[in-house]
Design a protein around this motif. Structure first.
Motif, PDB file in Angstrom:
ATOM      1  N   ARG A 169     -22.054-120.105 -21.733  1.00 59.80           N
ATOM      2  CA  ARG A 169     -22.408-118.719 -22.020  1.00 59.80           C
ATOM      3  C   ARG A 169     -22.119-118.433 -23.487  1.00 59.80           C
ATOM      4  N   VAL A 170     -23.010-117.631 -24.105  1.00 62.28           N
ATOM      5  CA  VAL A 170     -22.783-117.212 -25.489  1.00 62.28           C
ATOM      6  C   VAL A 170     -23.048-115.719 -25.590  1.00 62.28           C
ATOM      7  N   SER A 171     -22.608-115.112 -26.675  1.00 58.37           N
ATOM      8  CA  SER A 171     -22.788-113.674 -26.861  1.00 58.37           C
ATOM      9  C   SER A 171     -24.257-113.299 -26.994  1.00 58.37           C
ATOM     10  N   ALA A 172     -24.623-112.177 -26.369  1.00 63.22           N
ATOM     11  CA  ALA A 172     -25.967-111.614 -26.523  1.00 63.22           C
ATOM     12  C   ALA A 172     -26.082-110.815 -27.811  1.00 63.22           C
ATOM     13  N   GLU A 173     -24.955-110.623 -28.496  1.00 61.46           N
ATOM     14  CA  GLU A 173     -24.899-109.902 -29.766  1.00 61.46           C
ATOM     15  C   GLU A 173     -25.246-108.418 -29.619  1.00 61.46           C
ATOM     16  N   GLY A 174     -25.050-107.876 -28.413  1.00 66.50           N
ATOM     17  CA  GLY A 174     -25.308-106.463 -28.208  1.00 66.50           C
ATOM     18  C   GLY A 174     -24.896-106.031 -26.813  1.00 66.50           C
ATOM     19  N   SER A 203     -30.753-103.588 -30.455  1.00 62.97           N
ATOM     20  CA  SER A 203     -30.874-104.768 -31.305  1.00 62.97           C
ATOM     21  C   SER A 203     -31.534-105.910 -30.556  1.00 62.97           C
ATOM     22  N   VAL A 204     -31.977-106.920 -31.314  1.00 61.80           N
ATOM     23  CA  VAL A 204     -32.488-108.156 -30.731  1.00 61.80           C
ATOM     24  C   VAL A 204     -31.818-109.331 -31.428  1.00 61.80           C
ATOM     25  N   LYS A 246     -25.831-117.398 -32.140  1.00 60.77           N
ATOM     26  CA  LYS A 246     -27.049-116.755 -32.640  1.00 60.77           C
ATOM     27  C   LYS A 246     -27.629-117.456 -33.875  1.00 60.77           C
ATOM     28  N   ALA A 247     -28.948-117.568 -33.887  1.00 58.80           N
ATOM     29  CA  ALA A 247     -29.661-118.045 -35.066  1.00 58.80           C
ATOM     30  C   ALA A 247     -30.091-116.889 -35.941  1.00 58.80           C
ATOM     31  N   SER A 248     -30.341-115.723 -35.310  1.00 62.32           N
ATOM     32  CA  SER A 248     -30.702-114.531 -36.075  1.00 62.32           C
ATOM     33  C   SER A 248     -30.402-113.280 -35.267  1.00 62.32           C
ATOM     34  N   PHE A 249     -30.319-112.158 -35.965  1.00 64.13           N
ATOM     35  CA  PHE A 249     -29.970-110.871 -35.354  1.00 64.13           C
ATOM     36  C   PHE A 249     -30.690-109.775 -36.125  1.00 64.13           C
ATOM     37  N   ALA A 250     -31.219-108.797 -35.413  1.00 65.13           N
ATOM     38  CA  ALA A 250     -31.889-107.668 -36.065  1.00 65.13           C
ATOM     39  C   ALA A 250     -31.465-106.370 -35.395  1.00 65.13           C
ATOM     40  N   PRO A 259     -38.570-110.246 -39.956  1.00 70.91           N
ATOM     41  CA  PRO A 259     -39.529-109.154 -39.813  1.00 70.91           C
ATOM     42  C   PRO A 259     -40.910-109.529 -40.342  1.00 70.91           C
ATOM     43  N   ASN A 260     -41.920-109.139 -39.584  1.00 68.15           N
ATOM     44  CA  ASN A 260     -43.298-109.372 -39.992  1.00 68.15           C
ATOM     45  C   ASN A 260     -43.762-108.261 -40.933  1.00 68.15           C
TER      46      ASN A 260
END
Length: 379
Positions: free
Chosen positions: A113-118, A142-143, A157-161, A214-215
């Motif tokens: 298990r790892v953090s969902a970061e939110g 967040s995502v 996490k590889a990225s967080f927004a 971000p696109n």
């Protein structure tokens, strides 16, 4: 041909048919259904689904999965990912759990298990290579993206927004609430529906690193106050359909795959015109042949059925009872013959046959199960 030769020929044909095995029949799918509950009461049920009769048969339950609100399967079907939350929507970040799917037994083996970061992590998706798992966090707005290791386990996490903004509903839209994140069919983008900002945000996806950026353009806008919740792509890859929780509607977008751009085309209600009560949409699914779309109404407790025209626009076919309170999540079989509905507060899973005109017909009494919040089919 003489009678003797005819007998010999028939015997040779019979011998050939015995010697050459016929193709193995397609296996019925496994169905994983979450049991959204805290502590030991939380779990993931596994069922066999009889695609001839439309019946679910319970075969296994994996316990110790706390508040598993949502699931995602790896593209090869070898791994299942689940939300794990000791206190859903609390102060601490939720986790994403990785499981190995053990054959066709329904058994799941916890990998890590790892953090969902939110907080209030509410949606998961995997990219088409199986190297990235994406998570949307409702309460914190967040995502995040998580890399997948060779053994199916998750890395940090590889990225967080962090989403920003608000919209017109003072009770529900004071701040961002990311409610889903879905990878595009070409695996180049990920789209996140944010209920709090009335935006569908677009991110570029690098599957090799599992990173989101971000696109440009960074988002499309849903109707004011709509509260976009879940989204799905049409099988032809040219349209995106978004179900709006707050305004009980579905919005159709044309999709420019080269630019990752959405252009609004139509918004249509999910409720009867004479309905006056409180209701909120939850989930939507499209049949594999792209002909029909289904969306859930929690409160009206129904499933809205639409026909999809060649230009992508929707026409209401019927609004059918969901056979339980609060239809939360839908799933369709790969052949497009069956629809499964998780009635979360109603504590059951209902099965419907899909007719040629898109209408639904109950396959029998729903299966009783506590708190089903997500259904995931393994073909």
């Amino acid at each position: 041909m003489t009678p003797d030769r005819r007998v010999l020929a028939l015997a040779l044909v019979a011998l050939f048919l015995v010697a050459v095995p016929s193709a193995a029949p397609a296996k019925d799918p496994l169905v994983f259904v979450t049991e959204f509950a805290p502590g030991d009461k939380g779990g993931i049920h596994a069922y066999e689904f009889d695609t001839t009769a439309g019946k679910l048969k319970s075969i296994h339950r994996t316990g110790g999965v706390e508040n598993p609100f949502f699931l995602a399967l790896s593209p090869d079907g070898k791994f299942l990912y689940s939300i794990h939350a000791k206190q859903f929507g609390g102060k601490e970040n939720e986790e994403v759990a990785a499981y190995q799917v053990v054959g066709r037994t329904g058994e799941l083996k916890l990998l890590n298990r790892v953090s969902a970061e939110g907080t209030a992590a509410c949606y998961l998706d995997t990219d088409k290579t199986g190297k990235a798992v994406l998570v949307a966090n409702y309460s914190s707005g967040s995502v995040a993206s998580l890399p997948v290791k060779a053994d199916g386990s998750l890395g940090e996490k590889a990225s967080f927004a962090q989403h920003k903004g608000s919209s017109v509903n003072p009770q529900r839209q004071k701040e961002p609430h990311a409610h889903s994140i879905v990878v595009s069919p070409d695996n180049k983008y990920a789209f996140a529906a944010d209920l709090g900002t009335d935006q569908i945000l677009c991110y570029k996806l690098d599957p090799t690193t599992a990173k989101l950026t971000p696109n440009d353009p960074p988002f499309a806008t849903a109707p004011a106050g709509a509260g976009p919740r879940h989204l799905t792509f049409h099988p032809n890859g040219k349209r995106v359909y978004v179900i709006n929780e707050l305004l009980n509607s579905v919005t159709v977008f044309d999709y420019d795959a080269a630019a990752g751009k959405l252009t609004e085309k139509q918004t249509i209600s999910t409720l009867p015109t004479d309905f006056k009560g409180a209701s909120h949409c939850a989930d939507l699914k499209i049949t594999p042949d792209g002909k029909f779309l289904y969306g859930t109404n929690r409160g009206h407790d129904s499933i809205a059925c639409y026909g999809i025209a060649d230009d992508g626009k929707l026409t209401l076919v019927a609004i059918e009872p969901s056979l339980g309170k609060g239809p939360q999540n839908l799933a369709l079989t790969a052949d497009g013959q069956w629809l499964l509905c998780a009635n979360m507060p109603g504590n059951n899973v209902a099965v419907f046959g899909i007719a040629k005109d898109g209408k639904l017909k109950s396959a029998g009494d729903p299966v009783k199960q506590t708190g089903p919040s997500c259904i995931m089919l393994l073909p």
